[in-house]
Design a protein around this motif. Sequence first.
Motif, PDB file in Angstrom:
ATOM      1  N   ILE A  23     -15.613  32.550  21.915  1.00  0.00           N
ATOM      2  CA  ILE A  23     -14.326  32.884  22.542  1.00  0.00           C
ATOM      3  C   ILE A  23     -13.357  33.407  21.486  1.00  0.00           C
ATOM      4  O   ILE A  23     -12.686  34.429  21.672  1.00  0.00           O
ATOM      5  CB  ILE A  23     -13.736  31.659  23.267  1.00  0.00           C
ATOM      6  CG1 ILE A  23     -14.609  31.264  24.465  1.00  0.00           C
ATOM      7  CG2 ILE A  23     -12.310  31.947  23.736  1.00  0.00           C
ATOM      8  CD1 ILE A  23     -14.262  29.915  25.065  1.00  0.00           C
ATOM      9  N   LYS A  24     -13.288  32.707  20.366  1.00  0.00           N
ATOM     10  CA  LYS A  24     -12.345  33.064  19.296  1.00  0.00           C
ATOM     11  C   LYS A  24     -12.602  34.469  18.772  1.00  0.00           C
ATOM     12  O   LYS A  24     -11.664  35.240  18.515  1.00  0.00           O
ATOM     13  CB  LYS A  24     -12.469  32.054  18.154  1.00  0.00           C
ATOM     14  CG  LYS A  24     -11.395  32.177  17.078  1.00  0.00           C
ATOM     15  CD  LYS A  24     -11.584  31.104  16.009  1.00  0.00           C
ATOM     16  CE  LYS A  24     -11.360  29.718  16.587  1.00  0.00           C
ATOM     17  NZ  LYS A  24     -11.459  28.657  15.545  1.00  0.00           N
ATOM     18  N   GLU A  25     -13.879  34.862  18.629  1.00  0.00           N
ATOM     19  CA  GLU A  25     -14.227  36.150  18.038  1.00  0.00           C
ATOM     20  C   GLU A  25     -14.345  37.275  19.067  1.00  0.00           C
ATOM     21  O   GLU A  25     -14.602  38.424  18.705  1.00  0.00           O
ATOM     22  CB  GLU A  25     -15.542  36.019  17.269  1.00  0.00           C
ATOM     23  CG  GLU A  25     -15.447  35.085  16.063  1.00  0.00           C
ATOM     24  CD  GLU A  25     -16.765  34.941  15.319  1.00  0.00           C
ATOM     25  OE1 GLU A  25     -17.790  35.459  15.817  1.00  0.00           O
ATOM     26  OE2 GLU A  25     -16.757  34.300  14.253  1.00  0.00           O
ATOM     27  N   SER A  26     -14.145  36.954  20.342  1.00  0.00           N
ATOM     28  CA  SER A  26     -14.282  37.949  21.405  1.00  0.00           C
ATOM     29  C   SER A  26     -13.059  38.871  21.465  1.00  0.00           C
ATOM     30  O   SER A  26     -12.036  38.630  20.827  1.00  0.00           O
ATOM     31  CB  SER A  26     -14.458  37.255  22.758  1.00  0.00           C
ATOM     32  OG  SER A  26     -13.223  36.701  23.191  1.00  0.00           O
ATOM     33  N   ARG A  27     -13.185  39.920  22.276  1.00  0.00           N
ATOM     34  CA  ARG A  27     -12.074  40.844  22.500  1.00  0.00           C
ATOM     35  C   ARG A  27     -11.292  40.498  23.757  1.00  0.00           C
ATOM     36  O   ARG A  27     -10.503  41.318  24.250  1.00  0.00           O
ATOM     37  CB  ARG A  27     -12.615  42.275  22.591  1.00  0.00           C
ATOM     38  CG  ARG A  27     -13.278  42.763  21.306  1.00  0.00           C
ATOM     39  CD  ARG A  27     -13.754  44.186  21.447  1.00  0.00           C
ATOM     40  NE  ARG A  27     -14.374  44.676  20.223  1.00  0.00           N
ATOM     41  CZ  ARG A  27     -14.881  45.894  20.070  1.00  0.00           C
ATOM     42  NH1 ARG A  27     -14.846  46.751  21.091  1.00  0.00           N
ATOM     43  NH2 ARG A  27     -15.431  46.262  18.925  1.00  0.00           N
ATOM     44  N   LEU A  28     -11.494  39.313  24.276  1.00  0.00           N
ATOM     45  CA  LEU A  28     -10.753  38.877  25.457  1.00  0.00           C
ATOM     46  C   LEU A  28      -9.274  38.767  25.130  1.00  0.00           C
ATOM     47  O   LEU A  28      -8.891  38.512  23.974  1.00  0.00           O
ATOM     48  CB  LEU A  28     -11.278  37.517  25.921  1.00  0.00           C
ATOM     49  CG  LEU A  28     -12.727  37.455  26.401  1.00  0.00           C
ATOM     50  CD1 LEU A  28     -13.145  36.005  26.611  1.00  0.00           C
ATOM     51  CD2 LEU A  28     -12.915  38.261  27.679  1.00  0.00           C
TER      52      LEU A  28
END
Length: 221
Positions: A97-102
Amino acid sequence: MAYKTFSDEYPLSWVEYEVNVQQEILKNTQLLVPKMELIKESKEIKMDYIDGYTIGDRMRKEKYKHALDDLIDIQLSIHNYNNLKLSQAHDEFEKQIKESRLDEDLKNIGFSLLSKIEKKHILCHFDIHFLNIMYDHTDYYIIDWINAKLGNPVLDIARTYIILKQYAQRLANKYLKAIVKKGNYVMADVETAIPLMAILRLTEHDATDFEAKLLEMIHNN
């Protein structure tokens, strides 16, 4: 034998990881899993050939009526094992989640949901569906273990539910009710996991066409 090949761009370390996960399952469980061997020189995986077809094909070709029950039994059998040498789902999902582009709102929802789910160290496949169970006319073999981690089974159940909502929608709710009952899980716990796993599904390349439904799962829970 069967061989799984990879493009030149695919890192050898990822291939090694896949083999190591499967070997850990083979060594420390009684689950039926194809044996694997890494061929470094050609960056291939050599594995047992299963002379059969998927449980999904069995459902279509033979009009087999107990495929969903079999899938549930197999998934619950996976949850009988714990403390293998695999990564921890909570840690991996937080990183994902932290490294995503969300956007930040979705990330914060994800972190909040993850914090509400009890951290456990039970074997979870995280990709159980009708195409990852092979039938050799006698037994079922579980394949594609690359996503396997130690975690809370409600996360694994939520993941399968989302896959079924995307590819076998008419069976999704039936699956959810049946596995919660048979596995003695708490539906509220699974319902907390569903929007979290929907957020994680948004980060995957093959979820684009399902994005609207995933967002609905996230914001309606």
